[in-house]
Design an enzyme around this catalytic site. Sequence first.
Site, PDB file in Angstrom:
ATOM      1  CB  CYS A   2       2.897  -8.576  17.053  1.00 27.58           C
ATOM      2  SG  CYS A   2       1.368  -8.958  17.876  1.00 27.58           S
ATOM      3  NE  ARG A  27       5.180  -5.156  12.532  1.00 16.23           N
ATOM      4  CZ  ARG A  27       5.015  -5.830  11.385  1.00 16.23           C
ATOM      5  NH1 ARG A  27       5.521  -5.336  10.279  1.00 16.23           N
ATOM      6  NH2 ARG A  27       4.363  -6.967  11.330  1.00 16.23           N
ATOM      7  CD1 TRP A  75      -2.216  -3.089  17.532  1.00 14.77           C
ATOM      8  CD2 TRP A  75      -3.246  -4.867  16.670  1.00 14.77           C
ATOM      9  NE1 TRP A  75      -3.373  -2.656  16.940  1.00 14.77           N
ATOM     10  CE2 TRP A  75      -4.030  -3.724  16.406  1.00 14.77           C
ATOM     11  CE3 TRP A  75      -3.700  -6.092  16.214  1.00 14.77           C
ATOM     12  CZ2 TRP A  75      -5.226  -3.777  15.713  1.00 14.77           C
ATOM     13  CZ3 TRP A  75      -4.884  -6.159  15.509  1.00 14.77           C
ATOM     14  CH2 TRP A  75      -5.641  -4.999  15.286  1.00 14.77           C
ATOM     15  CG  ASN A  99       2.972 -10.467  13.807  1.00 15.09           C
ATOM     16  OD1 ASN A  99       1.805 -10.306  14.166  1.00 15.09           O
ATOM     17  ND2 ASN A  99       3.498  -9.878  12.744  1.00 15.09           N
ATOM     18  N   GLY A 100       0.817 -12.983  14.880  1.00 18.97           N
ATOM     19  CA  GLY A 100      -0.179 -13.749  14.120  1.00 18.97           C
ATOM     20  C   GLY A 100      -1.334 -14.135  15.031  1.00 18.97           C
ATOM     21  CD  GLU A 466      -7.434   7.474   2.115  1.00 21.63           C
ATOM     22  OE1 GLU A 466      -8.136   6.480   2.380  1.00 21.63           O
ATOM     23  OE2 GLU A 466      -6.382   7.719   2.720  1.00 21.63           O
ATOM     24  CE  LYS A 470      -5.136   8.560   4.886  1.00 25.86           C
ATOM     25  NZ  LYS A 470      -5.230   7.229   5.271  1.00 25.86           N
ATOM     26  CD  GLU A 473      -6.215   5.664   8.713  1.00 23.95           C
ATOM     27  OE1 GLU A 473      -5.581   4.644   8.981  1.00 23.95           O
ATOM     28  OE2 GLU A 473      -6.037   6.355   7.695  1.00 23.95           O
ATOM     29  CG  HIS A 489     -32.503   8.778  -0.599  1.00 25.80           C
ATOM     30  ND1 HIS A 489     -33.768   8.769  -1.143  1.00 25.80           N
ATOM     31  CD2 HIS A 489     -31.686   9.235  -1.589  1.00 25.80           C
ATOM     32  CE1 HIS A 489     -33.728   9.176  -2.405  1.00 25.80           C
ATOM     33  NE2 HIS A 489     -32.469   9.454  -2.701  1.00 25.80           N
ATOM     34  CE  LYS A 585       2.059   2.132   6.634  1.00 21.53           C
ATOM     35  NZ  LYS A 585       1.285   3.311   6.198  1.00 21.53           N
TER      36      LYS A 585
HETATM   37  C1  AGP Z   1      -4.755   3.494   5.878  1.00 21.97           C
HETATM   38  O1  AGP Z   1      -4.403   4.779   6.403  1.00 21.97           O
HETATM   39  C2  AGP Z   1      -4.857   2.449   6.919  1.00 21.97           C
HETATM   40  N1  AGP Z   1      -3.624   2.349   7.618  1.00 21.97           N
HETATM   41  C3  AGP Z   1      -5.440   1.158   6.419  1.00 21.97           C
HETATM   42  O2  AGP Z   1      -6.748   1.434   5.965  1.00 21.97           O
HETATM   43  C4  AGP Z   1      -4.682   0.440   5.284  1.00 21.97           C
HETATM   44  O3  AGP Z   1      -4.859   1.142   4.070  1.00 21.97           O
HETATM   45  C5  AGP Z   1      -5.283  -0.952   5.141  1.00 21.97           C
HETATM   46  O4  AGP Z   1      -5.086  -1.617   6.370  1.00 21.97           O
HETATM   47  C6  AGP Z   1      -4.652  -1.764   4.013  1.00 21.97           C
HETATM   48  O5  AGP Z   1      -3.290  -1.934   4.278  1.00 21.97           O
HETATM   49  P1  AGP Z   1      -2.350  -2.422   3.061  1.00 21.97           P
HETATM   50  O6  AGP Z   1      -2.420  -1.356   2.017  1.00 21.97           O
HETATM   51  O7  AGP Z   1      -0.992  -2.574   3.656  1.00 21.97           O
HETATM   52  O8  AGP Z   1      -2.924  -3.725   2.560  1.00 21.97           O
END
Ligand code: AGP
Length: 590
Positions: A2, A27, A75, A99-100, A466, A470, A473, A489, A585
């Site tokens: 949020c 975000r 969110w 937010n939370g 990664e 990527k 995502e 396996h 984010k």
């Molecule tokens: C990465 O592309 C993602 N947005 C997500 O995996 C991110 O790396 C993860 O949520 C950790 O976030 P941070 O690095 O802000 O702790």
Amino acid sequence: MCGIVGYIGKENPISILIQGLKDLEYRGYDSAGIALKNKDNIQIIKSIGKITNLQEKCQNTNLISSNIGIAHTRWATHGAPSKINAHPHKVGKTTIVHNGIIENAALLKEQLVKEGIKFNSDTDTEVIAALINKYYKNDPIKAIEKATSELVGSYALAILFDDKEKLYAIRKDSPLIVGIKDNAFFVASDITAIINYTKNYVLLEENEIAEMTQNHISYYYQDKEITKKVLTADIKSEAKDKNGYEHYMLKEIMEEPLILENTLKPYLKNLDLLPNLKDYEEIHIVACGSAMYAGMVGKTLLEERAQVKVFCECASEYRYKNVIYDCKTLVILISQSGETADTIAAMRNAHSKNIDTLAIVNVKTSTIAREAKMHLFIEAGPEIAVATTKAYILQVALMALLAFKIAYDKKIIKDTKILADLQKAPCLIKEILENRKLYLKIAKEIYQSTNIFFIGRKVDYAIALEGSLKLKEVSYIHSEAYQAGELKHGTISLIDEKVPVFAIITDKQIEEKTLSNVEEVKSRGAKVIVITNNKNITNYPDIIYVPKINEFFQSLLVVPTLQLIAYETAKLRGCDIDKPKNLAKSVTVE
Ligand code: AGP
């Protein structure tokens, strides 16, 4: 997560609030709302979907004249994305945005219903509003303190009361800052929402309350007035511009050579600027998502090159484990935002057992940056795209540098000659980024696939993790990273001519083994794309060659190729590249 924006001052807040929400779009959200206040009433407007829907609604509404307002992008956690669940929530005289996550919301709601409170939404936020309103007897500070003392969980709140020409803010675990301008005050989830108006801000510590009028601000903690230091943000507002790129993700990938050079420069000049970690017998690397995958690169390098015992675990698991600290242990927390709830919890668990922590973090004002015993800033600048790219590669670079430093301090490596390769990396990455036609060609070959694999061994497997994330995502194609030797396996049953397989092969020691795994998938029809630093590997239709540099830093040259392939693939699929669906984010809730 949020986003919160609040304003009190001489101007009509509507454009400030809407623009602030737009600057927080990265975000992640699914609905938005705004509350405007003047001395006679509070007007609330909400919408689901994009902020432009809310903006349109405001334009088509007869808005009250006002100079106080709060706004929110939601969110969804408790309750589906809907107008009724969108914030702000108003109960009685109290209007809030939040937010939370409140973990005891159901219990509190049950009690409040018994006391006759009627609820309209399924949110935990409405419960907070009801609780504050229950205790509000014309003393806002007391009501806020009493209500929040009963909450279990995380909250960042901006609050209005019908009969007060004031704006209130309080936080615990979720980020919230107060922006300071002559005769105007702002509340925001992060500085990017208000950097166009002011660089002066105050960081609220846990359960500190800010009370703002048009031309005065007071701070309270446990009912006593306190003073707070005003800080100056060191980011430029143009950080939020795309500088001509189509997407923030592309802009941030293209920034990598420059920021890598800038971040590394001081350390390459003076290694002693890095902490001396050689006496730790064990290192636990704890993070989430891409940050954890950067940790996996660090783990491999620390074990292989610095002979340190290393565990690397996602924070959501680590924070609930019974971790045995039976020797001199260091917990390294990696986080771009510095506000990831699970990573914060893991850090605090370590602190509760007097374990040293080192944060590798981007946002300097974040909770992790402020609470970790030691920190290394990655200096990536604001990263707006939800899918991390520049922050991730800097995390990998600093992990590699730390591994080198430990090996050097332990005299496993006798001199610093190999740092010349790290010095070269930014320039080599610049050349790699220019090869966009090749990445687009490969993206065209894979963008209609439904399943894609990334395979590798040791540090190449860490990079494969990664590369796979990527792609998932931003393009929404299912993909999986797999240890190359493990595929046979079971999972190899999924390989056929419809499944592209990326094979990352840069570790000379294990190259032959990985090549035989590549043959295993190729013989089952897979379309193989090899990424390697070895020009002698030739017999595959798609090969991306990266320059060969020292194994400590080799991964830095593979990462940008995978990032651009993911970007081009997502573009071909018409995805919302900077704000992928369902993603946030910074995951500031569990
Ligand atoms: C990465 O592309 C993602 N947005 C997500 O995996 C991110 O790396 C993860 O949520 C950790 O976030 P941070 O690095 O802000 O702790």
